[in-house]
Design a protein around this motif. Structure first.
Motif, PDB file in Angstrom:
ATOM      1  N   GLY A   1      50.595  17.943 -71.718  1.00 54.36           N
ATOM      2  CA  GLY A   1      51.234  16.762 -72.267  1.00 54.36           C
ATOM      3  C   GLY A   1      51.640  16.884 -73.722  1.00 54.36           C
ATOM      4  O   GLY A   1      52.146  15.924 -74.303  1.00 54.36           O
ATOM      5  N   TRP A   2      51.430  18.052 -74.331  1.00 50.64           N
ATOM      6  CA  TRP A   2      51.874  18.231 -75.712  1.00 50.64           C
ATOM      7  C   TRP A   2      53.402  18.145 -75.772  1.00 50.64           C
ATOM      8  O   TRP A   2      54.095  18.555 -74.830  1.00 50.64           O
ATOM      9  CB  TRP A   2      51.450  19.590 -76.246  1.00 50.64           C
ATOM     10  N   PRO A   3      53.941  17.644 -76.870  1.00 53.53           N
ATOM     11  CA  PRO A   3      55.406  17.589 -77.008  1.00 53.53           C
ATOM     12  C   PRO A   3      56.008  18.992 -76.980  1.00 53.53           C
ATOM     13  O   PRO A   3      55.519  19.897 -77.656  1.00 53.53           O
ATOM     14  CB  PRO A   3      55.611  16.939 -78.377  1.00 53.53           C
ATOM     15  N   MET A   4      57.061  19.147 -76.195  1.00 54.15           N
ATOM     16  CA  MET A   4      57.722  20.444 -76.113  1.00 54.15           C
ATOM     17  C   MET A   4      58.554  20.697 -77.364  1.00 54.15           C
ATOM     18  O   MET A   4      59.185  19.794 -77.906  1.00 54.15           O
ATOM     19  CB  MET A   4      58.623  20.513 -74.885  1.00 54.15           C
ATOM     20  N   VAL A   5      58.523  21.936 -77.812  1.00 55.26           N
ATOM     21  CA  VAL A   5      59.396  22.384 -78.891  1.00 55.26           C
ATOM     22  C   VAL A   5      60.798  22.526 -78.314  1.00 55.26           C
ATOM     23  O   VAL A   5      60.972  23.017 -77.196  1.00 55.26           O
ATOM     24  CB  VAL A   5      58.899  23.739 -79.447  1.00 55.26           C
ATOM     25  N   GLU A   6      61.800  22.090 -79.053  1.00 57.11           N
ATOM     26  CA  GLU A   6      63.170  22.215 -78.554  1.00 57.11           C
ATOM     27  C   GLU A   6      63.513  23.667 -78.280  1.00 57.11           C
ATOM     28  O   GLU A   6      63.103  24.542 -79.049  1.00 57.11           O
ATOM     29  CB  GLU A   6      64.157  21.643 -79.598  1.00 57.11           C
ATOM     30  N   PRO A   7      64.193  23.959 -77.171  1.00 55.78           N
ATOM     31  CA  PRO A   7      64.905  23.062 -76.247  1.00 55.78           C
ATOM     32  C   PRO A   7      64.116  22.694 -75.003  1.00 55.78           C
ATOM     33  O   PRO A   7      64.715  22.361 -73.972  1.00 55.78           O
ATOM     34  CB  PRO A   7      66.115  23.919 -75.867  1.00 55.78           C
ATOM     35  N   GLY A   8      62.803  22.746 -75.019  1.00 55.36           N
ATOM     36  CA  GLY A   8      62.015  22.373 -73.859  1.00 55.36           C
ATOM     37  C   GLY A   8      61.753  23.544 -72.934  1.00 55.36           C
ATOM     38  O   GLY A   8      61.749  24.705 -73.343  1.00 55.36           O
ATOM     39  N   LEU A   9      61.509  23.220 -71.665  1.00 59.80           N
ATOM     40  CA  LEU A   9      61.224  24.238 -70.658  1.00 59.80           C
ATOM     41  C   LEU A   9      62.536  24.655 -70.003  1.00 59.80           C
ATOM     42  O   LEU A   9      63.152  23.868 -69.275  1.00 59.80           O
ATOM     43  CB  LEU A   9      60.245  23.682 -69.624  1.00 59.80           C
ATOM     44  N   VAL A  10      62.955  25.875 -70.266  1.00 59.60           N
ATOM     45  CA  VAL A  10      64.284  26.355 -69.869  1.00 59.60           C
ATOM     46  C   VAL A  10      64.183  27.821 -69.424  1.00 59.60           C
ATOM     47  O   VAL A  10      63.168  28.470 -69.655  1.00 59.60           O
ATOM     48  CB  VAL A  10      65.290  26.246 -71.040  1.00 59.60           C
ATOM     49  N   PRO A  11      65.221  28.372 -68.814  1.00 63.17           N
ATOM     50  CA  PRO A  11      65.221  29.810 -68.547  1.00 63.17           C
ATOM     51  C   PRO A  11      65.115  30.603 -69.853  1.00 63.17           C
ATOM     52  O   PRO A  11      65.620  30.162 -70.897  1.00 63.17           O
ATOM     53  CB  PRO A  11      66.577  30.043 -67.870  1.00 63.17           C
ATOM     54  N   PRO A  12      64.466  31.768 -69.829  1.00 63.11           N
ATOM     55  CA  PRO A  12      64.292  32.539 -71.067  1.00 63.11           C
ATOM     56  C   PRO A  12      65.580  32.810 -71.825  1.00 63.11           C
ATOM     57  O   PRO A  12      65.597  32.782 -73.062  1.00 63.11           O
ATOM     58  CB  PRO A  12      63.643  33.840 -70.571  1.00 63.11           C
ATOM     59  N   ALA A  13      66.672  33.054 -71.118  1.00 56.95           N
ATOM     60  CA  ALA A  13      67.935  33.342 -71.797  1.00 56.95           C
ATOM     61  C   ALA A  13      68.460  32.150 -72.570  1.00 56.95           C
ATOM     62  O   ALA A  13      69.288  32.318 -73.486  1.00 56.95           O
ATOM     63  CB  ALA A  13      68.979  33.801 -70.775  1.00 56.95           C
ATOM     64  N   ASP A  14      67.989  30.944 -72.233  1.00 57.67           N
ATOM     65  CA  ASP A  14      68.514  29.722 -72.849  1.00 57.67           C
ATOM     66  C   ASP A  14      67.685  29.242 -74.028  1.00 57.67           C
ATOM     67  O   ASP A  14      68.102  28.326 -74.738  1.00 57.67           O
ATOM     68  CB  ASP A  14      68.576  28.593 -71.810  1.00 57.67           C
ATOM     69  N   TRP A  15      66.487  29.811 -74.232  1.00 56.41           N
ATOM     70  CA  TRP A  15      65.612  29.291 -75.290  1.00 56.41           C
ATOM     71  C   TRP A  15      66.167  29.747 -76.651  1.00 56.41           C
ATOM     72  O   TRP A  15      66.036  30.894 -77.038  1.00 56.41           O
ATOM     73  CB  TRP A  15      64.176  29.776 -75.103  1.00 56.41           C
ATOM     74  N   ARG A  16      66.810  28.806 -77.328  1.00 51.70           N
ATOM     75  CA  ARG A  16      67.423  29.058 -78.637  1.00 51.70           C
ATOM     76  C   ARG A  16      68.304  30.311 -78.617  1.00 51.70           C
ATOM     77  O   ARG A  16      68.224  31.180 -79.499  1.00 51.70           O
ATOM     78  CB  ARG A  16      66.357  29.138 -79.746  1.00 51.70           C
ATOM     79  N   ALA A  17      69.132  30.362 -77.582  1.00 52.32           N
ATOM     80  CA  ALA A  17      70.035  31.505 -77.417  1.00 52.32           C
ATOM     81  C   ALA A  17      70.896  31.678 -78.654  1.00 52.32           C
ATOM     82  O   ALA A  17      71.371  30.704 -79.247  1.00 52.32           O
ATOM     83  CB  ALA A  17      70.906  31.304 -76.188  1.00 52.32           C
ATOM     84  N   ASP A  18      71.104  32.945 -79.043  1.00 53.91           N
ATOM     85  CA  ASP A  18      71.863  33.216 -80.262  1.00 53.91           C
ATOM     86  C   ASP A  18      73.210  33.885 -79.991  1.00 53.91           C
ATOM     87  O   ASP A  18      73.892  34.304 -80.918  1.00 53.91           O
ATOM     88  CB  ASP A  18      71.033  34.076 -81.218  1.00 53.91           C
ATOM     89  N   ARG A  19      73.592  33.963 -78.703  1.00 48.47           N
ATOM     90  CA  ARG A  19      74.888  34.540 -78.353  1.00 48.47           C
ATOM     91  C   ARG A  19      75.218  34.174 -76.913  1.00 48.47           C
ATOM     92  O   ARG A  19      74.320  33.847 -76.129  1.00 48.47           O
ATOM     93  CB  ARG A  19      74.869  36.059 -78.511  1.00 48.47           C
ATOM     94  N   PRO A  20      76.499  34.253 -76.541  1.00 44.49           N
ATOM     95  CA  PRO A  20      76.869  34.003 -75.140  1.00 44.49           C
ATOM     96  C   PRO A  20      76.319  35.099 -74.229  1.00 44.49           C
ATOM     97  O   PRO A  20      76.102  36.238 -74.663  1.00 44.49           O
ATOM     98  CB  PRO A  20      78.405  34.033 -75.166  1.00 44.49           C
ATOM     99  N   LEU A  21      76.095  34.761 -72.961  1.00 46.72           N
ATOM    100  CA  LEU A  21      75.593  35.716 -71.991  1.00 46.72           C
ATOM    101  C   LEU A  21      76.738  36.420 -71.284  1.00 46.72           C
ATOM    102  O   LEU A  21      77.775  35.809 -71.010  1.00 46.72           O
ATOM    103  CB  LEU A  21      74.728  35.012 -70.940  1.00 46.72           C
ATOM    104  N   ASN A  22      76.513  37.708 -70.977  1.00 46.76           N
ATOM    105  CA  ASN A  22      77.493  38.409 -70.153  1.00 46.76           C
ATOM    106  C   ASN A  22      77.193  38.121 -68.674  1.00 46.76           C
ATOM    107  O   ASN A  22      76.235  37.401 -68.340  1.00 46.76           O
ATOM    108  CB  ASN A  22      77.513  39.906 -70.455  1.00 46.76           C
ATOM    109  N   ARG A  23      77.978  38.698 -67.780  1.00 49.79           N
ATOM    110  CA  ARG A  23      77.851  38.375 -66.364  1.00 49.79           C
ATOM    111  C   ARG A  23      76.478  38.760 -65.813  1.00 49.79           C
ATOM    112  O   ARG A  23      75.840  37.980 -65.097  1.00 49.79           O
ATOM    113  CB  ARG A  23      78.954  39.086 -65.563  1.00 49.79           C
TER     114      ARG A  23
END
Length: 283
Positions: A243-265
């Motif tokens: 129940g602790w507050p999630m750090v942004e961006p929350g529970l997401v796929p690893p590639a999406d956690w504070r992503a710093d570039r677009p993903l390739n295919r």
């Protein structure tokens, strides 16, 4: 790892080179060199079953790097890495060393029970001249008291101050009979306000039938290794944060956690097979 290497690295005492090990297979996925023929053969078969294995491993490792950087930016200076595995590119103490503000001190404790991980981590810390602020505990993370009461843990970490507790790609090797929720809760209960708990985990959630089948075939293959694999879903993983507050961006796929570039295919195709996130103990 060089595919042309003609011999395996020397096995430290106590290392079983006859049965595949999850830590060494992960090292192979990442292109490391601390793996043996049995691990490479398993890894190659795993990639045939689940073609996204190596890319997902890289995304998980990249998440670790961004997470440690974010924790440093939030002012945390202590890190406890449970199930740290075989040293490879982007180890926690390296990220801390390279990003710690000048004049500040930090501490890192690695925990792993596998002899090869322990042996090579010890050598790496000695080579890096980091043994005064980073250390290693050889213990099974399921034995919470053994980890927390270990001399190295007590010397390097002050649990009265914030700690970043890392459970990155390891809880999917803890079966339900071991009650992972209770294990995490015991660690969580020792953390001071302002601490972070970070988790990443393999999943079969929201996948097309063909992809879900591949996940389960991979999990079945891991039953024949020294580290069986369990697949879990978002709700169970989320419950471990207590129940602790999630750090942004929350529970997401690893590639999406504070992503710093677009993903390739290829990266986009591997993206849905994991959940990750961090939560902060309220101050």
């Amino acid at each position: 790892m060089s595919e042309g290497r003609k011999s395996a690295p020397k096995a430290p005492a106590g290392v079983d080179t006859e049965k595949p090990s999850a830590a060494r297979i992960y090292d192979w996925y990442l292109g490391g060199s601390q793996n043996w023929a049995v691990d490479r053969e398993f890894g190659k078969r795993a990639v045939e079953v689940f073609p996204h294995a190596r890319e997902l491993a890289r995304q998980n490792r990249d998440f670790l790097g961004r997470l440690v950087q974010a924790a440093l930016d939030a002012g945390i200076r202590q890190f406890l890495d449970l199930g740290s595995g075989v040293p490879t590119v982007g180890n926690v103490h390296e990220i801390v060393r390279d990003n710690l503000p000048a004049g500040e001190r930090a501490s890192v404790v690695y925990v792993d029970y596998e002899p090869v991980a322990v042996a090579h981590s010890t050598v790496l810390l000695e080579q890096d001249g980091a043994t005064d602020w980073a250390g290693l505990v050889q213990a099974d993370l399921r034995h919470v008291d053994a980890v927390l009461k270990h001399r190295t843990t007590r010397q390097l970490l002050d649990f009265g101050q914030p700690v970043c507790l890392l459970l990155i790609g390891v809880l999917h090797f803890i079966g339900g009979d071991d009650r992972p929720e209770e294990i995490v809760a015991r660690y969580r209960g020792r953390l001071a306000p302002g601490s972070w708990l970070a988790v990443s985990h393999f999943t079969d959630e929201n996948l097309p039938p063909e992809d879900a089948a591949a996940v389960h075939e991979l999990a079945e293959a891991y039953q024949r290794t020294s580290n069986p694999l369990w697949v879990r879903r978002r709700a169970e993983i989320e419950s471990w944060f207590g129940g602790w507050p999630m750090v942004e961006p929350g529970l997401v796929p690893p590639a999406d956690w504070r992503a710093d570039r677009p993903l390739n295919r290829a990266e986009r195709r591997a993206r849905p097979f994991g959940w990750c996130g961090a939560a902060e103990r309220p101050r």
